[in-house]
Design a protein around this motif. Structure first.
Motif, PDB file in Angstrom:
ATOM      1  N   GLY A   1     -30.004  29.177  34.338  1.00  0.00           N
ATOM      2  CA  GLY A   1     -29.746  27.831  33.645  1.00  0.00           C
ATOM      3  C   GLY A   1     -30.171  27.869  32.326  1.00  0.00           C
ATOM      4  N   ARG A   2     -31.503  28.166  32.102  1.00  0.00           N
ATOM      5  CA  ARG A   2     -32.030  28.399  30.636  1.00  0.00           C
ATOM      6  C   ARG A   2     -33.235  29.299  30.712  1.00  0.00           C
ATOM      7  NH1 ARG A   2     -30.291  26.826  26.122  1.00  0.00           N
ATOM      8  NH2 ARG A   2     -29.702  24.884  26.841  1.00  0.00           N
TER       9      ARG A   2
ATOM     10  N   ALA B   1     -30.824  33.893  19.770  1.00  0.00           N
ATOM     11  CA  ALA B   1     -29.590  33.313  19.052  1.00  0.00           C
ATOM     12  C   ALA B   1     -28.675  33.769  19.602  1.00  0.00           C
ATOM     13  CB  ALA B   1     -29.687  33.680  17.739  1.00  0.00           C
ATOM     14  N   ARG B   2     -28.582  35.139  19.970  1.00  0.00           N
ATOM     15  CA  ARG B   2     -27.290  35.768  20.732  1.00  0.00           C
ATOM     16  C   ARG B   2     -27.146  35.331  22.383  1.00  0.00           C
ATOM     17  NH1 ARG B   2     -29.242  40.993  18.755  1.00  0.00           N
ATOM     18  NH2 ARG B   2     -29.425  41.762  20.630  1.00  0.00           N
ATOM     19  N   HIS B   3     -28.151  34.980  22.800  1.00  0.00           N
ATOM     20  CA  HIS B   3     -28.109  34.744  24.271  1.00  0.00           C
ATOM     21  C   HIS B   3     -28.350  33.252  24.706  1.00  0.00           C
ATOM     22  CE1 HIS B   3     -27.668  38.855  25.448  1.00  0.00           C
ATOM     23  NE2 HIS B   3     -28.661  39.046  24.636  1.00  0.00           N
ATOM     24  N   ASN B   4     -28.375  32.169  23.544  1.00  0.00           N
ATOM     25  CA  ASN B   4     -28.583  30.853  23.993  1.00  0.00           C
ATOM     26  C   ASN B   4     -30.000  30.502  24.384  1.00  0.00           C
ATOM     27  OD1 ASN B   4     -27.787  28.112  23.386  1.00  0.00           O
ATOM     28  ND2 ASN B   4     -26.812  28.051  25.388  1.00  0.00           N
ATOM     29  N   ALA B   5     -31.014  31.306  24.201  1.00  0.00           N
ATOM     30  CA  ALA B   5     -32.243  31.232  25.019  1.00  0.00           C
ATOM     31  C   ALA B   5     -32.975  30.228  23.951  1.00  0.00           C
ATOM     32  CB  ALA B   5     -32.952  32.654  25.092  1.00  0.00           C
ATOM     33  N   VAL B   6     -34.032  29.711  24.513  1.00  0.00           N
ATOM     34  CA  VAL B   6     -35.179  28.739  23.824  1.00  0.00           C
ATOM     35  C   VAL B   6     -36.444  29.591  23.359  1.00  0.00           C
ATOM     36  CG1 VAL B   6     -36.654  26.676  24.149  1.00  0.00           C
ATOM     37  CG2 VAL B   6     -34.544  26.703  25.058  1.00  0.00           C
ATOM     38  N   VAL B   7     -36.804  29.641  22.299  1.00  0.00           N
ATOM     39  CA  VAL B   7     -37.852  30.007  21.697  1.00  0.00           C
ATOM     40  C   VAL B   7     -39.230  28.915  21.409  1.00  0.00           C
ATOM     41  CG1 VAL B   7     -38.963  31.412  19.722  1.00  0.00           C
ATOM     42  CG2 VAL B   7     -36.735  31.986  20.769  1.00  0.00           C
TER      43      VAL B   7
END
Length: 268
Positions: free
Chosen positions: A114-115, A148-154
Motif C-alpha cells: 500500500g505504501r 518520485a517515480r514509484h510514489n514512495a515516501v522518503v
C-alpha cells in the motif's frame, strides 16, 4: 497522504539499522525503530501484523536476493526499505551496481504494497563523514528519484542535524542509541500521516565538555572492541549477519513485548 490513516500490516527490510542495533533489551535482544513503530501501529489497530526481515551486515544485493520477494508476497499496507549504506563503506564500491540493485528492489516492492517508505539513512558526524559524503548524497539523490517515480515516501534522517550528534550513536559508532531509534520511529510515524507525538528533530541539551584523555581513551576502546573486528571481517569476506535468520520472518499479529510498556499508545 490521508491524515491518521489506518494501517493493518508492516514489513521492514534492511540491515542492522532496521534490525534494531544497538537498542539493546534486558534479554539481550534488539528492539529498534521498526519494532517501536509496529508497537504504536498495533496499539491503534486490532489484529495488526508485523514482519521484520532485516539482518545485520546485509548489502543491497543480499537484501534484494533474500528479502524483497518474500516481502512483496506479504502484500502489506506499509513496507520500509533501507539499504545501500553498507555498500558505500566498501573499498570496491560500485555505484552503478548498487543503485541498480536498489532500483530493482523498489520496482518489485512498490506495486506489492500500500505504501513504500524509503529513507536517507542517518550518519554520525565525525572524520568519516567527509570521506563518504559524496557517496551518501548521490545514493540519497537516487532514492528521491526512485520515490518520485514509484510514489514512495522518503524520510530524510540524514538531513536531521540531531541524528548526526555523536551522543545519538552507540559505542560502536555505527548504530543509533535507544533515543535515536525512538526518533526514527517517530519520523516514520509522521511520514505515514499520523498525528505527531513529539518533535523528533529536537536538539539535545548542550553537552558537557570532555577532556583530551577521555576522548583518547574512548577512541582506543572503540578501535579495540569495534573497529578491529569490523576490519577483520572485511579482510576475510565475512559479515556479522552470516548464518543469522531474519528477525521476524513471518507476517504475524504483533504481540506486545516487555519493552512496549514505555511506548506511546495513540488513539485511532
Amino acid at each position: 497522504m490521508e491524515k491518521n490513516a489506518t494501517y493493518t500490516s508492516l514489513v521492514a527490510l534492511g540491515d542492522s539499522f532496521t534490525e534494531g542495533m544497538s537498542d539493546l533489551q534486558p534479554d539481550g535482544s534488539y528492539r529498534g525503530w521498526a519494532d517501536l513503530l509496529a508497537a504504536r501501529l498495533a496499539a491503534r489497530t486490532p489484529g495488526f501484523r508485523y514482519a521484520n526481515l532485516a539482518v545485520r551486515g546485509k548489502l543491497i544485493g543480499q537484501i534484494l536476493d533474500e528479502q524483497v520477494d518474500a516481502a512483496a508476497a506479504m502484500r502489506a499496507d506499509v513496507v520500509t526499505l533501507v539499504g545501500g549504506l553498507n555498500d558505500t563503506l566498501r573499498p570496491k564500491y560500485d555505484p552503478g551496481l548498487v543503485l541498480g540493485k536498489l532500483e530493482e528492489s523498489v520496482e518489485r516492492l512498490a506495486p506489492a504494497c500500500g505504501r513504500l517508505v524509503l529513507m536517507h539513512s542517518p550518519v554520525r558526524r565525525g572524520p568519516v563523514t567527509e570521506r563518504f559524503k559524496s557517496r551518501w548524497e548521490s545514493l540519497f539523490t537516487f532514492i528521491d528519484e526512485l520515490a518520485a517515480r514509484h510514489n514512495a515516501v522518503v524520510v530524510d534522517l540524514y538531513g536531521a542535524r540531531v541524528l548526526g550528534e555523536q551522543r545519538m550513536w552507540d559505542a560502536d559508532r555505527l548504530h543509533l542509541t535507544a533515543d535515536g531509534h525512538r526518533r526514527v520511529a517517530e519520523a516514520v510515524w509522521q511520514a505515514l500521516g499520523l498525528e505527531p507525538a513529539d518533535d523528533w528533530r529536537a536538539e539535545l541539551a548542550p553537552a558537557l565538555p570532555t577532556g583530551w584523555l577521555m576522548r583518547r581513551t574512548g577512541d582506543a576502546r572503540f578501535a579495540r572492541q569495534h573497529l578491529g573486528p569490523w576490519i577483520g571481517r572485511r579482510l576475510t569476506g565475512r559479515s556479522s549477519g552470516d548464518g543469522r535468520p531474519p528477525k521476524r520472518p513471518e507476517l504475524l499479529p504483533y504481540e506486545p513485548l516487555p519493552g512496549d510498556a514505555g511506548v506511546r499508545h495513540e488513539r485511532a
